[in-house]
Design a protein around this motif. Structure first.
Motif, short mmCIF file in Angstrom:
data_model
loop_
_atom_site.label_atom_id
_atom_site.label_comp_id
_atom_site.label_asym_id
_atom_site.label_seq_id
_atom_site.Cartn_x
_atom_site.Cartn_y
_atom_site.Cartn_z
N GLN A 70 -13.42 0.03 -4.29
CA GLN A 70 -12.13 -0.12 -3.49
C GLN A 70 -10.89 0.36 -4.26
N LYS A 105 -9.58 2.07 12.67
CA LYS A 105 -9.17 2.76 11.26
C LYS A 105 -9.93 4.21 11.17
N ARG A 162 -4.45 -5.70 -6.85
CA ARG A 162 -4.75 -6.00 -5.49
C ARG A 162 -6.12 -6.34 -4.98
N HIS A 194 -11.28 -8.60 -0.52
CA HIS A 194 -12.69 -8.68 0.00
C HIS A 194 -13.65 -8.17 -1.18
N THR A 233 -5.44 -1.52 8.10
CA THR A 233 -5.97 -2.08 7.10
C THR A 233 -5.58 -3.40 6.51
N HIS A 271 -11.01 4.05 -3.59
CA HIS A 271 -10.47 4.38 -2.53
C HIS A 271 -8.93 4.37 -2.25
N LEU A 272 -8.41 3.28 -2.79
CA LEU A 272 -7.01 3.23 -2.89
C LEU A 272 -6.06 4.36 -3.59
N TYR A 275 0.85 -1.19 -0.05
CA TYR A 275 -0.10 -0.09 -0.15
C TYR A 275 0.96 1.21 -0.01
N TYR A 323 -13.67 -7.73 12.96
CA TYR A 323 -13.62 -6.98 11.69
C TYR A 323 -14.10 -5.20 11.91
C1 HEM Z 1 -12.48 7.56 6.34
C2 HEM Z 1 -12.49 6.42 6.93
C3 HEM Z 1 -12.09 5.19 6.20
C4 HEM Z 1 -13.13 3.96 6.04
C5 HEM Z 1 -14.40 4.05 6.44
C6 HEM Z 1 -12.48 3.15 5.23
C7 HEM Z 1 -12.90 1.76 5.03
C8 HEM Z 1 -12.23 0.75 4.11
C9 HEM Z 1 -12.58 -0.42 4.00
C10 HEM Z 1 -14.13 -1.02 4.36
C11 HEM Z 1 -11.92 -1.37 3.23
C12 HEM Z 1 -12.09 -2.62 3.12
C13 HEM Z 1 -11.28 -3.64 3.59
C14 HEM Z 1 -11.43 -4.97 3.18
O1 HEM Z 1 -10.91 -5.48 2.08
O2 HEM Z 1 -11.96 -5.65 3.89
C15 HEM Z 1 -10.75 -0.39 3.13
C16 HEM Z 1 -9.64 -0.65 2.23
C17 HEM Z 1 -8.57 0.13 2.40
N1 HEM Z 1 -8.39 1.20 2.85
FE1 HEM Z 1 -9.57 2.43 3.95
N2 HEM Z 1 -11.14 3.36 4.98
C18 HEM Z 1 -11.15 4.77 5.34
C19 HEM Z 1 -9.75 5.48 5.44
C20 HEM Z 1 -8.84 5.34 4.76
C21 HEM Z 1 -7.45 6.10 4.83
C22 HEM Z 1 -7.42 7.43 5.32
C23 HEM Z 1 -6.41 5.21 4.21
C24 HEM Z 1 -5.07 5.72 3.81
C25 HEM Z 1 -4.32 6.17 4.83
C26 HEM Z 1 -7.41 4.10 3.68
C27 HEM Z 1 -6.55 3.14 3.13
C28 HEM Z 1 -7.35 1.96 2.49
C29 HEM Z 1 -6.43 0.88 1.68
C30 HEM Z 1 -5.03 0.86 1.16
C31 HEM Z 1 -7.19 -0.39 1.56
C32 HEM Z 1 -6.85 -1.52 1.08
C33 HEM Z 1 -7.35 -2.08 -0.34
C34 HEM Z 1 -7.19 -3.50 -0.47
O3 HEM Z 1 -6.40 -4.31 0.24
O4 HEM Z 1 -7.90 -3.98 -1.35
N3 HEM Z 1 -8.38 4.03 4.05
N4 HEM Z 1 -11.09 0.90 3.81
#
Ligand code: HEM
Length: 678
Positions: free
Chosen positions: A281, A363, A262, A267, A410, A284-285, A155, A356
């Motif tokens: 997703q 997070k 990735r 999930h 994460t 998001h990334l 990441y 979870y």
């Molecule tokens: C503001 C609130 C946030 C929420 C509600 C949130 C929620 C989520 C959720 C539900 C996932 C899916 C995880 C899974 O595969 O089960 C996710 C993945 C991820 N999030 Fe967030 N996130 C937030 C903030 C952030 C921030 C600030 C970052 C970075 C610094 C970030 C980076 C990531 C990354 C890198 C993934 C992984 C994607 C993957 O492995 O496929 N998220 N996030």
């Protein structure tokens, strides 16, 4: 600009509506149904077993074992996939009447996670009532330290590569000067993460790397390595060449592709609306990459300009505008993903209580602090940058460290079983085990008395009485779960049964007479005790936020009748006689503290030694952990095991399996006397 903003806001709102209206997502290949069903009682043996999962399992990485009631393995064909989600194995032609255990272990082709479980079914007249649809909960692979570190590296590296291209090149026009070094370091970190992720998956699944990468599960891990390698090659070119900008854009593009790969093995890919969830997703990334990657570059730039009297005013403002949009997209897409993985709005509260959900809360809390720091930068620190650059530098430093923490969380989150998957599996029926056991927690606050009826391997009804250790009065709890581990067959996966309070208690309410006495009673049923022998059962009693663990030892009932004789100066001898004329004789000598060989011999109805294919002897001290000493074979029907025992009370439990597959159990109480003086 305003119109663009309106379009984006409406788009994001539409995404939320779509996600909340969407059906429940799934993740991890959990068992949805089976044929024969768990707890089924069949008049004759089936010719095949079919297991249908909530995700498509990878047949090359999955195993299905069939065990007889003594735990002997029967040979079944290799599992084949019947698309989309059913695994099938064919069964031997001749299967004697009895209870059979199906022990399965599968790897999801979608997210690479491993799940395992057991259930039992009966053929012919089986001892005890069969309870339909009662299957023990499956266990799943969790996040390992290697997997979490590898994901964090992947990441962080890919986000920084994206930031280097878009923010460093696009927004800052090639600043900071060390941009090429930052790009190279980021690419190497991402590459190391991708390699680590493949190794972590190989360790989870337990097959050779070469075999893993040829499966549908392993292939995305290989592609991830290819994409990050491409990013690294571009970054090396950028570091070495005159025309480095194109190369750095190249590594940014490779990072975006790596993010998509990735996402395709996470999930999101296992959701019922996989395309939409993967799109969220990925967004998001990418958005998190622009924000956090860009932030690090601004920090490097601020450090480079330190003391030059030329703070990067323009750059900080431009980045601040980009960051507002990126933060918005991260928050909205994160929320959409969270709703999907928690099992929709209706399951939100329950979902948040699982590991979870708790990790997600941590997070989000860290994410909110990040947003708070970012807002302070935008509203105050950037405005005063011309006079004082220290607040901005300090805040960005703190944000970078916090962001790293978010990435670690994460990494954990994406390796946990999301509540939606657990709920899908629970819907197939929670289940339990007979015999009786008592135990207390380590701190001796709580006592549990457990009974299992009818007490043979197979379907059983369980009843647990939870009482105060000191006063013996019933203790109320929010939830009671029994966790089962076979000591006789330690290779079987651990299974769980969630107990409920008896209906009559719930119906009567606390006003009803006797309700106080029932407060501590919990019941359930299922096939968790799937093979005969000794089981380590742990009752998990949850009250509010605290959980008390009460370990107990449970031994299944024997079909035979046992008599023990103990003469002075002769070994303690037990003989168990079975309805089919077979008998099992065992003795312990000298039954005083120290080494004690335990001998067991099986006899056929004609009195000749009965050849055995396997024997397990378990010795359990009262209130202690069971021992499973090594078996030595003396002759076809005679074995012994050596155990060093302290003075005290024990239960000896022997499960012997004859060559024709029939198993016999003998369990009896043994007292070890202090060693004789001198
Ligand atoms: C503001 C609130 C946030 C929420 C509600 C949130 C929620 C989520 C959720 C539900 C996932 C899916 C995880 C899974 O595969 O089960 C996710 C993945 C991820 N999030 Fe967030 N996130 C937030 C903030 C952030 C921030 C600030 C970052 C970075 C610094 C970030 C980076 C990531 C990354 C890198 C993934 C992984 C994607 C993957 O492995 O496929 N998220 N996030």
């Amino acid at each position: 600009m305003r119109r663009l903003a309106n379009v984006i806001v409406i788009g994001l709102l539409a995404m939320i509506v779509l996600a909340t209206a969407g059906s429940r997502a799934s993740a991890h290949a959990n068992l949805a149904s089976s044929d024969p069903a768990s707890g089924a009682s069949l008049p004759k043996a089936p010719s095949e077993i079919r297991l249908t999962f909530t995700e498509s399992p990878d047949p090359a990485l999955s195993t299905i074992l069939l065990l007889g009631s003594g735990g002997t393995k029967l040979s079944v064909g290799p599992p084949t996939l019947q698309p989309p989600r059913t695994l099938m194995v064919s069964l031997p032609a001749r299967m004697p009447d009895g209870v059979y255990t199906v022990s399965w272990q599968v790897v999801s082709r979608q997210d690479g996670h491993e799940t395992a479980g057991v259930f039992a079914f009966g053929v012919g007249p089986v001892q005890g009532a069969i309870s339909p649809g009662a299957a023990p909960a499956a266990s799943t692979s969790g996040p390992t330290p290697l997997a979490v570190s590898a994901k964090t590296a992947l990441y962080a590296g890919s986000m920084l590569l994206l930031g280097a291209a878009v923010v460093g090149l696009g927004l800052f026009g090639g600043a900071p000067r060390s941009l090429r070094i930052v790009g190279l370091a980021a690419a190497l970190v991402a590459f190391a993460g991708a390699v680590g992720l493949l190794v972590a998956e190989q360790q989870t699944v337990g097959v050779a790397l070469n075999d893993l990468v040829q499966t549908a599960t392993g292939r995305p891990y290989l592609w991830l390595i290819v994409a990050t390698l491409a990013a690294a090659v571009c970054a090396v070119l950028a570091a070495a060449r005159e025309r480095w900008r194109a190369a750095l854009w190249g590594s940014g593009a490779a990072a975006v592709v790596a993010m998509a790969i990735r996402v395709s093995s996470g999930h999101a890919a296992a959701a019922p609306d996989p395309l939409l969830q993967q799109a969220y997703q990925w967004l998001h990334l990418v958005a998190a990459g622009l924000w956090i990657g860009g932030l690090v570059l601004l920090l490097v730039l601020l450090r480079e300009r330190l003391g030059t009297g030329r703070p990067p005013l323009q750059e900080a403002r431009r980045f601040s505008d980009l960051a507002v949009w990126s933060v918005g997209v991260v928050a909205v897409t994160g929320l959409l993903r969270a709703i999907s993985e928690l099992g929709g709005m209706s399951n939100l509260l329950d979902g948040l209580r699982a590991s979870y959900g708790l990790t997600l809360i941590a997070k989000v809390a860290a994410g909110l602090v990040l947003i708070g720091l970012g807002a302070t930068n935008r509203l105050r620190n950037v405005a005063i940058l011309a006079h004082d650059e220290r607040p901005l530098r300090r805040f960005i430093g703190a944000e970078t460290i916090l962001a790293l923490g978010v990435l670690v969380l994460t990494g954990v989150l994406s390796g946990l079983n999301p509540p939606v998957a657990a709920a899908a599996a629970a819907a197939t029926g929670p289940a339990p085990v007979a015999g009786s056991a008592t135990g207390a927690d380590f701190a001796t606050t709580t006592r549990v008395s457990l009974s299992m009826t009818p007490g043979f391997a197979g379907p059983n009804a369980f009843r647990a009485e939870v009482t105060s250790y000191d006063t013996g009065s019933p203790v109320s709890a929010d939830a009671v779960t029994l966790r089962f581990r076979s000591v006789t067959r330690p290779d079987l996966p651990v299974s769980q049964i969630r107990l409920t309070q008896p209906m009559d208690h719930q119906d009567m309410g606390s006003q009803a007479p006797g309700a106080e006495g029932m407060k501590g009673a919990w019941v359930g049923q299922g096939t968790a005790v799937s093979v005969m022998g000794t089981w380590r059962v742990t009752a998990l009693i949850r009250s509010g936020a605290s959980t008390v663990e009460v370990p107990m030892n449970l031994v299944t009932n024997s079909e035979g009748s046992t008599s023990t004789v103990a003469f002075p100066d002769a070994p303690v001898t037990a003989t168990t006689s079975f309805p089919d004329g077979v008998s099992l004789q065992s003795f312990v000598d000298p039954a005083t503290a120290g080494p004690n060989p335990i001998h067991a011999t099986a006899f056929a109805p004609d009195g000749a030694e009965l050849p055995l294919s396997g024997v397990v002897i378990v010795v359990t001290p009262e209130g202690g952990e069971p021992l499973r000493p090594q078996i030595q074979r003396f002759s076809a029907g005679h074995v012994a095991a050596n155990a060093t025992l302290d003075p005290g009370a024990y239960v000896v439990d022997i499960v012997a399996t004859a060559r024709d597959g029939r198993s016999y159990e003998s369990s009896w109480a043994l007292t070890i006397a202090p060693a004789p003086a001198g």
